[in-house]
Design an enzyme around this catalytic site. Structure first.
Site, PDB file in Angstrom:
ATOM      1  N   ASN A   1       6.968   2.833   8.797  1.00  0.00           N
ATOM      2  CA  ASN A   1       8.292   2.307   9.158  1.00  0.00           C
ATOM      3  C   ASN A   1       8.264   1.579  10.519  1.00  0.00           C
ATOM      4  O   ASN A   1       7.280   1.671  11.269  1.00  0.00           O
ATOM      5  CB  ASN A   1       9.283   3.476   9.196  1.00  0.00           C
TER       6      ASN A   1
ATOM      7  N   GLY B   1       4.142   2.999  15.002  1.00  0.00           N
ATOM      8  CA  GLY B   1       2.929   2.911  15.838  1.00  0.00           C
ATOM      9  C   GLY B   1       1.821   2.087  15.203  1.00  0.00           C
ATOM     10  O   GLY B   1       0.670   2.127  15.660  1.00  0.00           O
TER      11      GLY B   1
ATOM     12  N   THR C   1       0.109  -0.541  17.550  1.00  0.00           N
ATOM     13  CA  THR C   1      -0.656   0.155  18.591  1.00  0.00           C
ATOM     14  C   THR C   1      -1.959   0.692  18.012  1.00  0.00           C
ATOM     15  O   THR C   1      -3.046   0.476  18.575  1.00  0.00           O
ATOM     16  CB  THR C   1       0.194   1.325  19.162  1.00  0.00           C
TER      17      THR C   1
ATOM     18  N   TYR D   1      18.566  -9.934  12.163  1.00  0.00           N
ATOM     19  CA  TYR D   1      19.198  -8.741  12.722  1.00  0.00           C
ATOM     20  C   TYR D   1      20.648  -9.001  13.140  1.00  0.00           C
ATOM     21  O   TYR D   1      21.467  -8.084  13.171  1.00  0.00           O
ATOM     22  CB  TYR D   1      18.374  -8.171  13.879  1.00  0.00           C
TER      23      TYR D   1
ATOM     24  N   ASP E   1      -2.212  -4.858  10.044  1.00  0.00           N
ATOM     25  CA  ASP E   1      -0.965  -4.208  10.468  1.00  0.00           C
ATOM     26  C   ASP E   1       0.114  -4.542   9.422  1.00  0.00           C
ATOM     27  O   ASP E   1       0.633  -5.651   9.413  1.00  0.00           O
ATOM     28  CB  ASP E   1      -0.612  -4.803  11.843  1.00  0.00           C
ATOM     29  N   ARG E   2       0.381  -3.608   8.537  1.00  0.00           N
ATOM     30  CA  ARG E   2       1.352  -3.700   7.426  1.00  0.00           C
ATOM     31  C   ARG E   2       0.832  -4.547   6.255  1.00  0.00           C
ATOM     32  O   ARG E   2       0.104  -5.511   6.445  1.00  0.00           O
ATOM     33  CB  ARG E   2       2.710  -4.211   7.905  1.00  0.00           C
TER      34      ARG E   2
ATOM     35  N   ASP F   1       6.642  -5.372   2.003  1.00  0.00           N
ATOM     36  CA  ASP F   1       7.719  -6.368   1.956  1.00  0.00           C
ATOM     37  C   ASP F   1       8.526  -6.202   0.669  1.00  0.00           C
ATOM     38  O   ASP F   1       9.748  -6.197   0.681  1.00  0.00           O
ATOM     39  CB  ASP F   1       7.128  -7.787   2.018  1.00  0.00           C
TER      40      ASP F   1
ATOM     41  N   GLU G   1      16.225  -5.881  18.158  1.00  0.00           N
ATOM     42  CA  GLU G   1      16.121  -4.675  17.331  1.00  0.00           C
ATOM     43  C   GLU G   1      17.118  -3.589  17.748  1.00  0.00           C
ATOM     44  O   GLU G   1      17.190  -2.537  17.112  1.00  0.00           O
ATOM     45  CB  GLU G   1      14.693  -4.119  17.372  1.00  0.00           C
TER      46      GLU G   1
ATOM     47  N   LEU H   1       1.684  13.512  17.740  1.00  0.00           N
ATOM     48  CA  LEU H   1       0.465  12.915  18.304  1.00  0.00           C
ATOM     49  C   LEU H   1       0.837  11.867  19.332  1.00  0.00           C
ATOM     50  O   LEU H   1       1.796  11.119  19.135  1.00  0.00           O
ATOM     51  CB  LEU H   1      -0.352  12.212  17.213  1.00  0.00           C
TER      52      LEU H   1
HETATM   53  N1  LIG Z   1       1.775   8.052  18.862  1.00  0.00           N
HETATM   54  C1  LIG Z   1       2.446   7.429  19.855  1.00  0.00           C
HETATM   55  N2  LIG Z   1       2.714   8.081  20.979  1.00  0.00           N
HETATM   56  C2  LIG Z   1       3.410   7.489  21.962  1.00  0.00           C
HETATM   57  N3  LIG Z   1       3.910   6.248  21.927  1.00  0.00           N
HETATM   58  C3  LIG Z   1       3.655   5.557  20.809  1.00  0.00           C
HETATM   59  C4  LIG Z   1       2.912   6.097  19.726  1.00  0.00           C
HETATM   60  N4  LIG Z   1       2.840   5.168  18.740  1.00  0.00           N
HETATM   61  C5  LIG Z   1       3.505   4.090  19.209  1.00  0.00           C
HETATM   62  N5  LIG Z   1       3.987   4.313  20.456  1.00  0.00           N
HETATM   63  C6  LIG Z   1       4.802   3.396  21.221  1.00  0.00           C
HETATM   64  O1  LIG Z   1       5.948   3.094  20.411  1.00  0.00           O
HETATM   65  C7  LIG Z   1       6.290   1.711  20.469  1.00  0.00           C
HETATM   66  C8  LIG Z   1       6.271   1.108  19.073  1.00  0.00           C
HETATM   67  O2  LIG Z   1       4.941   1.096  18.570  1.00  0.00           O
HETATM   68  P1  LIG Z   1       4.382  -0.101  17.665  1.00  0.00           P
HETATM   69  O3  LIG Z   1       2.887   0.086  17.594  1.00  0.00           O
HETATM   70  O4  LIG Z   1       4.909  -1.413  18.143  1.00  0.00           O
HETATM   71  O5  LIG Z   1       5.050   0.282  16.250  1.00  0.00           O
HETATM   72  P2  LIG Z   1       5.078  -0.536  14.900  1.00  0.00           P
HETATM   73  O6  LIG Z   1       4.025  -1.596  14.960  1.00  0.00           O
HETATM   74  O7  LIG Z   1       4.784   0.501  13.840  1.00  0.00           O
HETATM   75  O8  LIG Z   1       6.461  -1.060  14.772  1.00  0.00           O
HETATM   76  C9  LIG Z   1       5.301   1.081  21.425  1.00  0.00           C
HETATM   77  O9  LIG Z   1       5.938   1.000  22.695  1.00  0.00           O
HETATM   78  C10 LIG Z   1       4.118   2.072  21.458  1.00  0.00           C
HETATM   79  O10 LIG Z   1       3.453   2.052  22.698  1.00  0.00           O
HETATM   80  N1  LIG Z   2       9.758  -7.705   4.834  1.00  0.00           N
HETATM   81  C1  LIG Z   2      10.511  -7.443   5.917  1.00  0.00           C
HETATM   82  N2  LIG Z   2      11.861  -7.503   5.837  1.00  0.00           N
HETATM   83  C2  LIG Z   2      12.655  -7.249   6.905  1.00  0.00           C
HETATM   84  N3  LIG Z   2      12.178  -6.958   8.115  1.00  0.00           N
HETATM   85  C3  LIG Z   2      10.832  -6.877   8.241  1.00  0.00           C
HETATM   86  C4  LIG Z   2       9.943  -7.100   7.159  1.00  0.00           C
HETATM   87  N4  LIG Z   2       8.669  -6.947   7.621  1.00  0.00           N
HETATM   88  C5  LIG Z   2       8.765  -6.642   8.923  1.00  0.00           C
HETATM   89  N5  LIG Z   2      10.066  -6.609   9.297  1.00  0.00           N
HETATM   90  C6  LIG Z   2      10.599  -6.411  10.663  1.00  0.00           C
HETATM   91  C7  LIG Z   2      10.727  -5.003  11.149  1.00  0.00           C
HETATM   92  C8  LIG Z   2      10.542  -5.161  12.638  1.00  0.00           C
HETATM   93  O1  LIG Z   2      11.759  -5.511  13.272  1.00  0.00           O
HETATM   94  C9  LIG Z   2       9.593  -6.343  12.767  1.00  0.00           C
HETATM   95  C10 LIG Z   2       8.156  -5.961  12.989  1.00  0.00           C
HETATM   96  O2  LIG Z   2       7.806  -4.827  12.209  1.00  0.00           O
HETATM   97  P1  LIG Z   2       7.151  -3.512  12.874  1.00  0.00           P
HETATM   98  O3  LIG Z   2       7.309  -2.421  11.863  1.00  0.00           O
HETATM   99  O4  LIG Z   2       7.852  -3.232  14.163  1.00  0.00           O
HETATM  100  O5  LIG Z   2       5.721  -3.892  13.119  1.00  0.00           O
HETATM  101  O6  LIG Z   2       9.702  -7.060  11.556  1.00  0.00           O
END
Ligand SMILES: Nc1ncnc2c1ncn2[C@@H]1O[C@H](COP(=O)(O)OP(=O)(O)O)[C@@H](O)[C@H]1O
Ligand SMILES: Nc1ncnc2c1ncn2[C@H]1C[C@H](O)[C@@H](COP(=O)(O)O)O1
Length: 204
Positions: free
Chosen positions: A8, A12, A15, A43, A78-79, A84, A145, A180
């Site tokens: 979701n 993370g 990261t 959004y 990453d995803r 989608d 967001e 974690l």
């Molecule tokens: N396991 C974790 N512990 C602490 N902070 C985290 C962890 N995973 C992600 N974060 C922090 O949470 C935020 C969102 O992470 P991100 O990798 O961008 O998520 P995603 O790509 O799944 O949307 C970032 O600021 C990241 O540094």
């Molecule tokens: N397919 C999608 N539809 C709507 N929004 C989406 C989709 N794929 C990614 N997103 C959005 C969700 C986040 O705001 C950003 C980046 O995704 P994240 O999970 O933070 O890496 O894009």
């Protein structure tokens, strides 16, 4: 080798993808977020922009699929394109933010693309509950967001659980990330590496 990180918003993925790419020396493929021409508008008005955003993500993700097939390199993604369709588009249709007509059109295009998509050798699902997702989205601080609702994240989490429980396309590793901190604690990152290497035993 193709590994994908799924989960979701805020779980993370980016990261962990970055850390794994660095650790193993693999190429990383990230989502098209910073240069995405629709995300901010989406959004602000989901109903108006949902179809345009879905088509954009579908195209950009399919481009990645093509690159993975053609490159022959070890890639961490990453995803996935599955999310989608099975998570985001489906949820927007359930929430009546994407009309049935547009959703059916989308599903038909996705169906054509699917035959070109190979499942990753390993799918890593980062499982997180909604309060923790909210904290991490807040920590990341993307302004647009800020409008993401608890309801939206909860519905996406339900979709993830359903999709993951029926995922049979390839190897799957579920990591509960809420306890974690793989960013600050090397032992937590080490725990994830051990799990990955156990799953990929023989492929390394
Ligand atoms: N396991 C974790 N512990 C602490 N902070 C985290 C962890 N995973 C992600 N974060 C922090 O949470 C935020 C969102 O992470 P991100 O990798 O961008 O998520 P995603 O790509 O799944 O949307 C970032 O600021 C990241 O540094
Ligand atoms: N397919 C999608 N539809 C709507 N929004 C989406 C989709 N794929 C990614 N997103 C959005 C969700 C986040 O705001 C950003 C980046 O995704 P994240 O999970 O933070 O890496 O894009």
């Amino acid at each position: 080798m193709h590994i994908a990180v799924t989960g979701n918003i805020g779980a993370g993925k980016t990261t962990l993808t970055t850390m794994l790419a660095k650790h193993y020396g693999w190429d990383a493929q990230f989502e098209d977020v910073d240069h995405n021409p629709y995300l901010e508008d989406f959004y602000a008005d989901m109903s108006k922009w949902s179809f345009a955003l879905q088509i954009y993500f579908l195209g950009s993700r399919f481009r990645q699929v093509k690159e993975i097939r053609e490159s022959g390199k070890n890639i961490i993604q990453d995803r996935t394109i599955y999310e989608d369709a099975h998570i985001f588009a489906e949820n927007l249709n359930d929430m009546k933010l994407l009309s049935d007509r547009d959703f059916n059109n989308y599903v038909s295009v996705f169906g054509l693309m699917k035959s070109f998509v190979s499942a990753p050798d390993l799918l890593i699902y980062l499982k997180s509950d909604v309060p923790n997702l909210v904290k991490k989205i807040y920590k990341r601080g993307r302004e647009y967001e800020a409008s993401i609702s608890i309801e939206y994240l909860s519905k996406l989490n339900q979709k993830y659980e359903k999709w993951i429980s029926g995922y049979t396309e390839g190897k799957l590793l579920v990591i509960e990330v809420d306890d974690l901190d793989f960013v600050e604690k090397p032992e937590d990152f080490g725990f994830i590496l051990e799990k990955i290497e156990a799953e990929l035993n023989g492929l390394f």
